[in-house]
Write an enzyme that holds these catalytic residues in place. Structure first.
Site, short mmCIF file in Angstrom:
data_model
loop_
_atom_site.label_atom_id
_atom_site.label_comp_id
_atom_site.label_asym_id
_atom_site.label_seq_id
_atom_site.Cartn_x
_atom_site.Cartn_y
_atom_site.Cartn_z
N ASP A 140 -9.78 -11.43 8.75
CA ASP A 140 -8.71 -10.44 8.71
C ASP A 140 -9.12 -9.18 7.97
O ASP A 140 -10.13 -9.14 7.29
CB ASP A 140 -7.45 -11.06 8.08
CG ASP A 140 -7.74 -11.85 6.81
OD1 ASP A 140 -8.84 -11.70 6.25
OD2 ASP A 140 -6.87 -12.62 6.38
N ASN B 237 2.06 -19.01 -0.07
CA ASN B 237 3.12 -19.40 0.86
C ASN B 237 2.57 -20.20 2.04
O ASN B 237 3.26 -20.41 3.03
CB ASN B 237 3.85 -18.15 1.38
CG ASN B 237 2.91 -17.19 2.13
OD1 ASN B 237 1.73 -17.48 2.30
ND2 ASN B 237 3.44 -16.07 2.56
N HIS C 272 0.01 -19.32 3.95
CA HIS C 272 -0.60 -18.57 5.05
C HIS C 272 -2.10 -18.86 5.13
O HIS C 272 -2.74 -19.21 4.14
CB HIS C 272 -0.32 -17.06 4.95
CG HIS C 272 -1.07 -16.31 3.90
ND1 HIS C 272 -0.55 -15.19 3.28
CD2 HIS C 272 -2.30 -16.48 3.33
CE1 HIS C 272 -1.43 -14.72 2.41
NE2 HIS C 272 -2.49 -15.49 2.42
N GLU D 11 1.39 -15.48 8.53
CA GLU D 11 2.43 -15.71 7.53
C GLU D 11 3.49 -16.68 8.07
O GLU D 11 3.67 -16.79 9.29
CB GLU D 11 3.11 -14.38 7.20
CG GLU D 11 2.18 -13.29 6.65
CD GLU D 11 1.85 -13.47 5.18
OE1 GLU D 11 1.96 -14.59 4.65
OE2 GLU D 11 1.47 -12.47 4.54
#
Ligand code: F6R
Length: 242
Positions: free
Chosen positions: A67, A138, A140, A145
């Site tokens: 990414d 979280n 991800h 996400e």
């Protein structure tokens, strides 16, 4: 999923680097999927040290990063491209033309077009042999996400508040952190032959607990990896026990 619990970050980095080094030794033309962030820094420094000792050869290895922020100039010190140059690409004998990362230096509207090309390039290289992943607080992976549905291919994403809070402090002015990113999708990640996830510290405990004790849910994107046949999680005691 094979789970290896380590004493600390150093041991996690040793074990993670050993796994990547073994892949490269066994297949000198390996295609590696790589991650940025604080988790892999120690691992990369060990791979660099092994290269400097003459124990590893990256001359035929290809790398594809997960990414990149959007928009961001690759020369910006906070870009993931700059991170990779600093921690790995410029320190081993990887050929520049073999190091790939999504281009974040484009407008959001233009991002879609390059995403399909990125997935095609990975396929043309024979697919990823070993994909390295960190995990977000979280859950991800890459910048996939938590959401009602997850994308398959590489795609642009809007970053969540959790990710902005986690990564914002790394920018001199947190308000300069881009609000979007380009990320490999779940399908791109899942297509890797082997997957290595590394995680350390208490902040990752909820994500690791969810991954190991919960079911498969798009609310914890990493949980999809429970379906993959060859995943190794290397984490430290804090991430494992809280
Ligand atoms: C980075 C990436 C992210 C990170 C994750 C954990 O390329 O894809 O998913 O792996 O945010 O980041 P750290 O390691 O900084 O805790």
């Amino acid at each position: 999923m094979k789970v290896i619990v380590c004493e600390n970050y150093e041991e996690m980095s040793d074990k993670g680097a050993a796994l990547i080094a073994a892949e490269v030794r066994q297949n000198p033309e390996a295609v590696l999927g790589l991650a940025t962030g604080s988790s892999p820094i120690g691992m990369y420094s060990r791979l660099v040290a092994a290269y400097e000792r003459g124990e590893l050869d990256f001359s035929k290895v290809k790398t594809y990063n997960l990414d990149e922020y959007l928009p961001i100039d690759p020369a910006n010190k906070n870009s993931y491209c700059a991170f990779m140059h600093e921690h790995l690409w410029d320190k081993v004998n990887l050929k520049p033309e073999n190091c790939h990362i999504p281009n974040g230096n484009i407008a959001l509207e233009d991002a879609e077009a390059q995403c399909a090309a990125y997935d095609d390039a990975i396929k043309a290289a024979g697919g990823i042999d070993l994909q390295l992943l960190g995990i977000g607080r979280n859950g991800h992976i890459g910048f996939n996400e938590p959401a009602e549905s997850l994308s398959v291919g590489t795609h642009p994403v809007k970053l969540t508040e959790s990710t902005l809070a986690a990564n914002g402090p790394l920018f001199d002015d947190p308000s300069e952190m881009p609000r979007h990113a380009v990320t490999m999708g779940m399908g791109s990640i899942f297509s890797a032959k082997k997957i290595l996830i590394i995680a350390n510290g208490k902040a990752k405990h909820d994500a690791i607990k969810g991954l190991l004790n919960g079911g498969i849910t798009t609310a914890l994107p990493a949980s999809i990896l429970l379906l993959h046949p060859d995943v190794t999680l290397i984490c430290d005691k804090e991430a494992y026990n809280g």
